[in-house]
Enzyme design. Sequence first.
Site, mmCIF file in Angstrom:
data_model
loop_
_atom_site.group_PDB
_atom_site.id
_atom_site.type_symbol
_atom_site.label_atom_id
_atom_site.label_comp_id
_atom_site.label_asym_id
_atom_site.label_seq_id
_atom_site.Cartn_x
_atom_site.Cartn_y
_atom_site.Cartn_z
ATOM 1 N N GLY A 214 0.843 -1.203 0.000
ATOM 2 C CA GLY A 214 0.000 0.000 0.000
ATOM 3 C C GLY A 214 0.871 1.243 0.000
ATOM 4 O O GLY A 214 2.022 1.226 -0.434
ATOM 5 N N ILE A 215 0.303 2.313 0.541
ATOM 6 C CA ILE A 215 0.974 3.604 0.514
ATOM 7 C C ILE A 215 1.317 4.016 1.946
ATOM 8 O O ILE A 215 0.597 3.640 2.865
ATOM 9 C CB ILE A 215 0.032 4.636 -0.150
ATOM 10 C CG1 ILE A 215 0.651 6.003 -0.174
ATOM 11 C CG2 ILE A 215 -1.301 4.680 0.515
ATOM 12 C CD1 ILE A 215 -0.262 7.033 -0.810
ATOM 13 N N GLY A 216 2.420 4.741 2.130
ATOM 14 C CA GLY A 216 2.690 5.329 3.439
ATOM 15 C C GLY A 216 3.919 4.775 4.124
ATOM 16 O O GLY A 216 4.738 4.069 3.520
ATOM 17 N N ALA A 217 4.050 5.121 5.404
ATOM 18 C CA ALA A 217 5.273 4.829 6.152
ATOM 19 C C ALA A 217 5.474 3.321 6.337
ATOM 20 O O ALA A 217 6.608 2.841 6.293
ATOM 21 C CB ALA A 217 5.214 5.527 7.503
ATOM 22 N N ILE A 218 4.386 2.565 6.550
ATOM 23 C CA ILE A 218 4.574 1.134 6.820
ATOM 24 C C ILE A 218 5.117 0.398 5.585
ATOM 25 O O ILE A 218 6.132 -0.287 5.677
ATOM 26 C CB ILE A 218 3.288 0.496 7.399
ATOM 27 C CG1 ILE A 218 3.085 1.050 8.825
ATOM 28 C CG2 ILE A 218 3.352 -1.020 7.410
ATOM 29 C CD1 ILE A 218 1.830 0.611 9.519
ATOM 30 N N GLU A 237 -1.168 -2.542 -6.736
ATOM 31 C CA GLU A 237 -2.031 -1.449 -7.179
ATOM 32 C C GLU A 237 -1.193 -0.192 -7.430
ATOM 33 O O GLU A 237 -1.346 0.492 -8.426
ATOM 34 C CB GLU A 237 -3.029 -1.249 -6.066
ATOM 35 C CG GLU A 237 -3.776 0.003 -6.026
ATOM 36 C CD GLU A 237 -4.715 -0.062 -4.814
ATOM 37 O OE1 GLU A 237 -5.224 -1.156 -4.500
ATOM 38 O OE2 GLU A 237 -4.916 0.979 -4.192
ATOM 39 N N GLY A 335 -7.697 -0.975 -2.863
ATOM 40 C CA GLY A 335 -7.446 -2.325 -3.372
ATOM 41 C C GLY A 335 -7.218 -3.344 -2.278
ATOM 42 O O GLY A 335 -6.789 -4.467 -2.560
#
Length: 432
Positions: A214-218, A237, A335
């Site tokens: 996905g998106i972001g820091a993790i 995605e 997604g």
Amino acid sequence: MSWKDEYKRKLCSMKEAVSHIKSGDRVVVTHACGEPSAMLDVMVENAARYENVEIVHMVAMGGAKYCLPEMEKHFRHNSLFVGGSTRKAVEEGRGDFTPVYFSEVPNLLRTTLYPNVLLMHLSPPDEHGFCSYGISVDYTKPAAEVADLRIAQINKNMPRTMGDSFIHVSKLDHIVEHDAPIIELQPPQISEVERAIGKNCASLVRDGDTLQLGIGAIPDAVLLSLKDKQDLGIHSEMFSDGVVDLVEAGVITNRCKTLLPGKSVVTFLMGTRRLYDYVHDNPEVQMMPVDFVNNPAVIAQNDNLVSINSCVQVDLFGQVVSESVGLRQISGVGGQVDFVRGANLSKNGRTIMAMPSTAQGGKVSKIVPLIDTGASVTTSRYDVNYVVTEHGVAQLKFRTLRERARQLIDIAHPDFRPSLIEEFEKRFKSKF
Ligand code: COA
């Protein structure tokens, strides 16, 4: 007429282009960093000429001025993924939210939210007259196939991406040339907690796996922890700059992929200019529409598919809330479920929900006895498998409710374990 003559004939100013939008129209807009935000700004500057125009898109990155209270008479936003700039309008009833899997957005546009106008953002045409959809192919290509009117901003800063990512000049109705910088998403600061989550996720990734992030820091923290792996692949995605680091380090090779080996497969991109330069004219990156990339049956053709997503809350049964805080809609499914389902169907696939154990500066536990009133379950307890926090890994699939609760309490923040254990003992009538 040659495509070059056609191109010249269709050229107009931005103001003229948006004047083709009529009151009552439904306008679908390319989203995320591919948003044609200059065109939206000109549309909003000319708000007085419109009444009740419906604006439909997913992630808003350009400010979403049509969501301001004073725009209520002119525009109504129908959000497929609520974000920072659109949340308030939806919360205050001035906008709507439509729950929809990202893989089904093309079908939604074909059958239900039929676009009168599509505003898109393309690369300049090649010598054959084909423009690339650039960094957002996802629902833009399917929307272009059904929209009544296609208005394109052509921008020489938009990378020419490869894959099923092209539209011919003859298919465009109005063309505006405007070379503004493409919206960038800077890499996030990664905290110690996120670093620990990244390491725990990386412990579940094997050499040769294909990843969705996905998106972001993790996700970025996960990528940092994968530097010692070999021959990873991408079917995702989206991805960001972190993937470029791993390609350059020789970790991502796509060599072992069972679907489209040698290619990173993706439907949209968000990152910095470095990412956009990397994907420009790069045949190793295949940009495809979202009803292909996110289709669980397509995802499952990748053996060893590992999906890594994040969430807001997990209850002791393993029900995952990812898009709302109580009744408040804060994002969308995106997604997440597409990839959870695809990973569950993939041979040796694994699905991971990764989250910090607490939210709001440590004040609340994300692992809870019951989800908040009004919250929506995004990923069901039947689909969930690994849940990861900075304190470890819980493996839930095919486990009893008691086993799930025990494992989840083991990875909760130590401050919240005593109250969760109390709940466990009440609920399961047995000692923890
Ligand atoms: N209780 C109360 N508030 C909570 C909470 C909880 N358990 N968990 C999060 N929040 C609040 C945060 O405090 C923050 O509030 P603020 O904006 O007022 O500061 C807000 O919810 C967002 O949380 P944050 O942790 O900052 O979000 P994030 O940017 O890390 O994103 C998700 C996390 C879950 C929202 C995001 O991953 C998502 O939308 N997932 C669903 C879609 C998806 O997975 N797509 C697939 C791949 S792109």
